[in-house]
Design an enzyme around this catalytic site. Structure first.
Site, PDB file in Angstrom:
ATOM      1  N   LYS A   1      48.494  31.118  20.000  1.00 15.48           N
ATOM      2  CA  LYS A   1      48.588  31.127  21.458  1.00 15.48           C
ATOM      3  C   LYS A   1      50.037  30.880  21.836  1.00 15.48           C
ATOM      4  O   LYS A   1      50.788  30.286  21.059  1.00 15.48           O
ATOM      5  CB  LYS A   1      47.708  30.028  22.054  1.00 15.48           C
TER       6      LYS A   1
ATOM      7  N   ASP B   1      47.110  36.262  29.273  1.00 18.10           N
ATOM      8  CA  ASP B   1      46.308  35.088  29.649  1.00 18.10           C
ATOM      9  C   ASP B   1      46.709  34.820  31.105  1.00 18.10           C
ATOM     10  O   ASP B   1      47.195  35.729  31.790  1.00 18.10           O
ATOM     11  CB  ASP B   1      46.599  33.897  28.718  1.00 18.10           C
TER      12      ASP B   1
HETATM   13  P1  NAP Z   1      44.547  35.007  35.760  1.00 16.18           P
HETATM   14  O1  NAP Z   1      44.272  36.464  35.879  1.00 16.18           O
HETATM   15  O2  NAP Z   1      45.941  34.538  35.870  1.00 16.18           O
HETATM   16  O3  NAP Z   1      43.631  34.263  36.838  1.00 16.18           O
HETATM   17  C1  NAP Z   1      43.517  32.878  36.909  1.00 16.18           C
HETATM   18  C2  NAP Z   1      42.735  32.587  38.168  1.00 16.18           C
HETATM   19  O4  NAP Z   1      42.367  31.214  38.183  1.00 16.18           O
HETATM   20  C3  NAP Z   1      43.537  32.832  39.429  1.00 16.18           C
HETATM   21  O5  NAP Z   1      42.690  33.314  40.436  1.00 16.18           O
HETATM   22  C4  NAP Z   1      44.058  31.439  39.772  1.00 16.18           C
HETATM   23  O6  NAP Z   1      44.366  31.231  41.129  1.00 16.18           O
HETATM   24  C5  NAP Z   1      42.815  30.658  39.411  1.00 16.18           C
HETATM   25  N1  NAP Z   1      43.119  29.255  39.270  1.00 16.18           N
HETATM   26  C6  NAP Z   1      44.065  28.661  38.510  1.00 16.18           C
HETATM   27  N2  NAP Z   1      44.022  27.337  38.669  1.00 16.18           N
HETATM   28  C7  NAP Z   1      42.990  27.109  39.535  1.00 16.18           C
HETATM   29  C8  NAP Z   1      42.419  25.962  40.081  1.00 16.18           C
HETATM   30  N3  NAP Z   1      42.944  24.792  39.793  1.00 16.18           N
HETATM   31  N4  NAP Z   1      41.354  26.083  40.929  1.00 16.18           N
HETATM   32  C9  NAP Z   1      40.853  27.294  41.236  1.00 16.18           C
HETATM   33  N5  NAP Z   1      41.368  28.429  40.745  1.00 16.18           N
HETATM   34  C10 NAP Z   1      42.416  28.333  39.913  1.00 16.18           C
HETATM   35  O7  NAP Z   1      44.002  34.429  34.356  1.00 16.18           O
HETATM   36  P2  NAP Z   1      42.765  34.945  33.501  1.00 16.18           P
HETATM   37  O8  NAP Z   1      43.290  35.880  32.475  1.00 16.18           O
HETATM   38  O9  NAP Z   1      41.667  35.384  34.393  1.00 16.18           O
HETATM   39  O10 NAP Z   1      42.364  33.605  32.730  1.00 16.18           O
HETATM   40  C11 NAP Z   1      41.502  32.633  33.304  1.00 16.18           C
HETATM   41  C12 NAP Z   1      40.968  31.730  32.215  1.00 16.18           C
HETATM   42  O11 NAP Z   1      40.273  32.515  31.233  1.00 16.18           O
HETATM   43  C13 NAP Z   1      42.012  30.937  31.430  1.00 16.18           C
HETATM   44  O12 NAP Z   1      41.447  29.717  31.029  1.00 16.18           O
HETATM   45  C14 NAP Z   1      42.222  31.803  30.198  1.00 16.18           C
HETATM   46  O13 NAP Z   1      42.742  31.059  29.111  1.00 16.18           O
HETATM   47  C15 NAP Z   1      40.810  32.250  29.944  1.00 16.18           C
HETATM   48  N6  NAP Z   1      40.669  33.459  29.131  1.00 16.18           N
HETATM   49  C16 NAP Z   1      41.274  34.620  29.504  1.00 16.18           C
HETATM   50  C17 NAP Z   1      41.084  35.747  28.720  1.00 16.18           C
HETATM   51  C18 NAP Z   1      41.659  37.071  29.127  1.00 16.18           C
HETATM   52  O14 NAP Z   1      41.334  38.063  28.472  1.00 16.18           O
HETATM   53  N7  NAP Z   1      42.434  37.162  30.181  1.00 16.18           N
HETATM   54  C19 NAP Z   1      40.328  35.680  27.544  1.00 16.18           C
HETATM   55  C20 NAP Z   1      39.703  34.475  27.204  1.00 16.18           C
HETATM   56  C21 NAP Z   1      39.880  33.371  28.011  1.00 16.18           C
HETATM   57  P3  NAP Z   1      45.905  31.222  41.612  1.00 16.18           P
HETATM   58  O15 NAP Z   1      46.291  32.648  41.658  1.00 16.18           O
HETATM   59  O16 NAP Z   1      45.839  30.546  42.937  1.00 16.18           O
HETATM   60  O17 NAP Z   1      46.694  30.424  40.594  1.00 16.18           O
END
Ligand code: NAP
Length: 529
Positions: free
Chosen positions: A210, A250
């Site tokens: 990571k 991520d």
């Molecule tokens: P992303 O596209 O950057 O989206 C993150 C989202 O979470 C945004 O809407 C953000 O809002 C919101 N957020 C962050 N902090 C928050 C809080 N304190 N309260 C409410 N909303 C909040 O990221 P993502 O890729 O979807 O990833 C989200 C999660 O899934 C992470 O834990 C990541 O490690 C996990 N994950 C992702 C993948 C992948 O393929 N992308 C795979 C496995 C796991 P703001 O815009 O306001 O910050």
């Protein structure tokens, strides 16, 4: 309602206060920190003055959350005692805490896995002889580097980049890059550690890693973000390779950023090495379904969990935290399966519409306009917006935390149980605290841990690597069918392992044990490396 910045002790403009009390400083940081409170990022000793200040804050109507750090693991205060780990594993955990001082999210992730492994080391004494658990807790390599870049106004900025190459027993290191101001080594290590077992569960030949940077893309121009990506890759490229280490996106890193990272890698190395990054655009080596895979995969996993209880998603209400990549695609697939998604959020608050959210409007707001979630109301005035509200207070049958770590704590789990929730699956990594998971277990709520439920993203990344290696590209239908099959297998594996190790229905134990066994078997076979 209260607001929180989950998993963080500092919240800009927060109206909520998280107090962390270090209950046993000797265990936490080998004695180099006194017992202390962290009040909204402000570290102080817990003396009378600060207790008085806390009392005044409470009188002002602020919500106070108290978390106790016990043996290096953060727990919501006044809760059941933390789950135990086998006494043979305790010294190993103590050593992890001592050697990785202050990295509380990493300690939490290790503790959660070790809680499951007692019966495994009894069954496999060779793992103890080979010190497999100690080795698995120590990253193979950790890279930390300076990332300088110049803003549009000419000002120079310095960020910290990192990549933790945790375990390559099953294949090249694989795991995303996170750009967010909260990124630090403890967070990257917790994510990398989880990734080892998640990747093993997919059954694909990928190790765990990571990375990321404490860079905040919010409010930055496209040009600034591109310059940051290029500077980041100028150091990282030398550690990557399609047989060595293959990052993906991520939080804060989507297809756009992967494009800029890939462009810079190609320029530096003079190689069109498609398989060095996944999550690419489909016009330049990306796989169909990769963008949707994590969110879709979570929903496929929920369907499997519900099926074991004779239930389905059809006609159910669902709430989803976040509105990023994982959340939006979980919403899309849940709606396609007949569920009504009534609420989703970002870090500013949540939108709620009992009639169901309009996904086209959500995508326009979040993906195209990159606006705050409240802009949803411009198009759908019948919905409501709760500024800094707590989404877990909304009634639902299924809850999908898809935002960030430690975003769902015990009182949220209790609210969900009270409101008739029947299933929770982690789209994000470690969004539920250990106490919240205990509440789900006691209430008989089906619970899918992230390392199983959100493994669809990395599994599809591995499918992207396969396509890159064979210069092939598969149809959407074929790739989605592969994803669905992988998620079904992961659920089946977790379910069977839980049964085999006397924890029927406990998918946390099932996922930890199954993932661990696969990695441990390979580590034993590869010798002392
Ligand atoms: P992303 O596209 O950057 O989206 C993150 C989202 O979470 C945004 O809407 C953000 O809002 C919101 N957020 C962050 N902090 C928050 C809080 N304190 N309260 C409410 N909303 C909040 O990221 P993502 O890729 O979807 O990833 C989200 C999660 O899934 C992470 O834990 C990541 O490690 C996990 N994950 C992702 C993948 C992948 O393929 N992308 C795979 C496995 C796991 P703001 O815009 O306001 O910050």
């Amino acid at each position: 309602m209260s607001a929180r910045c989950p998993g963080e002790t500092h919240t800009e403009s927060a109206i909520d206060v998280v107090v962390i009390v270090v209950a046993d400083p000797d265990h936490v940081v080998a004695g180099d920190q006194p017992p202390e409170c962290v009040i909204d990022g402000w570290k102080t000793c817990a003396d009378g003055l600060h207790i008085l200040i806390l009392a005044m804050l409470m009188l002002l109507g602020l919500h106070i959350t108290v978390a106790v750090v016990h043996r290096g693991v953060r727990h919501d205060a006044s809760q059941d005692s933390p789950a135990m780990i086998d006494e043979k594993l305790e010294p190993i955990f103590d050593d992890v805490v001592r050697r990785n001082a202050g990295e509380v999210e990493f300690h939490q992730a290790v503790h959660e896995v070790l809680e499951s492994l007692g019966p495994v080391i009894t069954k496999h004494p060779e793992y103890a002889d080979q010190k497999i658990i100690q080795r698995i807790c120590e990253p193979e390599r950790q890279i930390i580097f300076r990332v300088p870049w110049r803003g549009d106004d000419g000002e120079v900025h310095i960020n910290r980049g990192m990549r933790v190459e945790f375990n390559s027993a099953l294949g090249p290191y694989k795991g995303g890059l996170r750009f967010h101001p909260s990124v630090n080594l403890g967070i990257v290590k917790f994510l990398g550690f989880e990734q080892i077992f998640k990747n093993a569960l997919t059954g694909m030949p990928i190790g765990g890693g990571k990375g990321g940077a404490d860079f905040d893309p919010k409010g930055r121009s496209d040009d600034e973000i591109m310059k940051f990506c290029q500077s980041f890759m100028l150091e990282l490229y030398r550690h990557l390779g399609e047989q060595t280490d293959v990052p993906a996106g991520d939080i804060g890193v989507g297809e756009r950023e992967i494009g800029w990272l890939f462009g810079q890698y190609k320029r530096i190395t003079n190689r069109y090495e498609s398989g060095v990054l996944t999550g690419k655009g489909t016009a330049w080596g990306g796989a169909l379904v990769r963008t949707e895979a994590t969110g879709y995969g979570v929903v496929f996993f929920v369907e499997e969990m519900l099926a074991t209880r004779g239930e389905s998603l059809d006609g159910r209400t669902v709430i989803v935290s976040g509105s990023g990549n994982v959340a939006l695609h979980a919403i899309e697939k849940a709606q396609a399966r007949g569920a009504t998604v009534t609420a989703c959020s970002d870090s500013s608050g949540f939108v709620h519409d009992p009639a169901g959210l309009d996904l086209d409007v959500l995508k326009d707001v979040k993906l195209h306009r990159r606006a705050r979630i409240s802009a949803y109301l411009d198009e759908v005035p019948s919905a409501t917006f709760a500024e800094r509200g707590n989404i877990w207070d909304v009634e639902c049958h299924v809850a999908l935390p898809c935002a960030t770590q430690n975003e769902l704590i015990r009182r949220d789990a209790e609210a969900l149980a009270r409101n008739g929730c029947i299933a929770v699956a982690e789209g994000a990594n470690m969004p539920c605290t250990p106490e919240a998971v205990q509440v789900f277990n006691s209430a008989g709520i089906a619970f899918g841990p992230g390392k199983a439920a959100n493994a669809g993203g990395v599994a599809t990344s591995a499918l992207e690597m396969q396509q890159n290696a064979s210069r092939d590209s598969w149809t959407f239908e074929h790739t989605e069918a592969r994803l669905a099959e992988i998620m079904k297998n992961i659920h089946q594996t977790c379910f069977e392992y839980a049964d085999r190790f006397d924890a029927p229905g406990n998918l946390v134990h099932g996922a930890n044990i199954a993932g661990f066994e696969r990695v441990a078997t390979a580590m034993v076979a590869l010798g002392l490396v």
